[in-house]
Design an enzyme around this catalytic site. Structure first.
Site, PDB file in Angstrom:
ATOM      1  N   ASP A  21       0.748  -1.299   0.133  1.00  0.00           N
ATOM      2  CA  ASP A  21       0.105   0.029  -0.037  1.00  0.00           C
ATOM      3  C   ASP A  21       0.779   1.294   0.129  1.00  0.00           C
ATOM      4  O   ASP A  21       1.993   1.178   0.452  1.00  0.00           O
ATOM      5  CB  ASP A  21      -0.683  -0.060   1.266  1.00  0.00           C
ATOM      6  CG  ASP A  21      -2.196   0.825   1.077  1.00  0.00           C
ATOM      7  OD1 ASP A  21      -2.285   1.316   0.111  1.00  0.00           O
ATOM      8  OD2 ASP A  21      -2.772   1.406   2.321  1.00  0.00           O
ATOM      9  N   GLY A  22       0.407   2.088  -0.562  1.00  0.00           N
ATOM     10  CA  GLY A  22       1.185   3.381  -0.845  1.00  0.00           C
ATOM     11  C   GLY A  22       1.981   3.977  -2.004  1.00  0.00           C
ATOM     12  O   GLY A  22       2.431   5.162  -2.028  1.00  0.00           O
ATOM     13  N   HIS A  38       3.158   2.812  -8.715  1.00  0.00           N
ATOM     14  CA  HIS A  38       3.084   1.555  -9.106  1.00  0.00           C
ATOM     15  C   HIS A  38       4.184   0.990  -9.759  1.00  0.00           C
ATOM     16  O   HIS A  38       4.643  -0.474  -9.470  1.00  0.00           O
ATOM     17  CB  HIS A  38       1.714   1.455 -10.201  1.00  0.00           C
ATOM     18  CG  HIS A  38       0.410   1.773  -9.367  1.00  0.00           C
ATOM     19  ND1 HIS A  38       0.258   1.515  -8.037  1.00  0.00           N
ATOM     20  CD2 HIS A  38      -0.612   2.553  -9.723  1.00  0.00           C
ATOM     21  CE1 HIS A  38      -1.074   1.835  -7.750  1.00  0.00           C
ATOM     22  NE2 HIS A  38      -1.531   2.624  -8.675  1.00  0.00           N
ATOM     23  N   LEU A 136      11.546 -20.553  -2.785  1.00  0.00           N
ATOM     24  CA  LEU A 136      10.474 -19.813  -2.103  1.00  0.00           C
ATOM     25  C   LEU A 136       9.433 -20.001  -3.240  1.00  0.00           C
ATOM     26  O   LEU A 136       9.469 -19.928  -4.422  1.00  0.00           O
ATOM     27  CB  LEU A 136      11.118 -18.517  -2.243  1.00  0.00           C
ATOM     28  CG  LEU A 136      10.204 -17.359  -2.070  1.00  0.00           C
ATOM     29  CD1 LEU A 136       9.806 -17.168  -0.437  1.00  0.00           C
ATOM     30  CD2 LEU A 136      10.540 -16.050  -2.473  1.00  0.00           C
TER      31      LEU A 136
END
Length: 246
Positions: A21-22, A38, A136
């Site tokens: 977010d942000g 973005h 991962l």
């Protein structure tokens, strides 16, 4: 910075999930359009993937685009989808080289077929060899909401029991969880949200039942390796009791 590579110490969360977010505010602080934030947020994704590999985190999941985000201006939505398409193309080779398996979960019915095809291609390209574990699992939640996930799981359960409703008497939490889109992924140990907001925003509502939460003021494009490892340091101080007494 504390060394987290020893996963047997119990200090390293197996699954870290981040609500990114942000981006928009980060761009606006610099007099730029929201899409500028973005695009820079992709660098933070790369940094967190590398930090996860370095510290021994086994699953890293990222909330990239919620079901509610479809209500944003069409130009921003189109740009976000274009960035996702480009990021997949740019990063798949590096992910494969690091031993990272890429996965995407959500409601694909609203996605452009070309993007879905790119996602499936990236998933296939980064799939580990048979019998080999990835270093991962990178899971991107796209067009996802917790309520949607719970609802689709409930519908599956209803259909499975439609022929014999007495089966519902023996249904437990594990049976329901097996019908969520995250059925083969452990629930997150740690959920981080950037940008100072302190809410889940309809994310992993079932799966977050016993997650640890960390809300940080850092805007997502500024969240790098140091911030990620600092979050692990904070997690290592938590005492997870799961409702029991230790």
């Amino acid at each position: 910075m504390e060394d987290f590579k020893n996963t047997e110490s119990g200090k390293v969360p197996r699954h870290v999930s981040i609500i990114m977010d942000g981006n928009g505010r980060w761009a606006q602080q610099r007099g730029k359009e929201r899409v500028f934030g973005h695009s820079h947020g992709v660098e933070s994704v790369r940094a967190c993937v590398e930090a996860s590999v370095e510290t021994g985190v086994r699953y890293l999941s990222l909330f990239a685009f919620s079901e509610e985000n479809w209500g944003r201006p069409q130009a921003e939505v189109s740009t976000l989808m274009g960035l996702m398409f480009k990021a997949i193309a740019d990063e798949v080779s590096a992910l494969k080289k690091q031993g990272v398996r890429f996965r995407t979960l959500g409601d694909f019915s609203r996605l452009d077929p070309a993007l879905v095809e790119a996602i499936r291609s990236a998933e296939a390209a980064t799939a580990p060899e048979e019998g080999k574990e990835p270093v991962l699992d990178l899971i991107v939640f796209l067009s996802y909401s917790g309520k949607w996930d719970i609802l689709q799981a409930a519908k599956k359960l209803a259909l499975d029991c439609a022929g014999d409703i007495s089966r519902l008497e023996n249904v437990g939490p594990d049976d329901f969880a097996a019908r969520l889109v995250t059925r083969d992924i452990p629930d997150p140990d740690l959920i981080i949200r950037t940008s100072g907001e302190s809410r889940l925003s309809n994310y992993l509502l079932w799966q977050a039942a016993y997650s640890e939460f960390l809300f940080v003021d850092t805007l997502w494009p500024d969240f790098g390796k140091e911030e990620f490892k600092s979050a692990l340091s904070e997690y290592s101080k938590r005492d997870r009791r799961y409702g029991k007494v230790k």
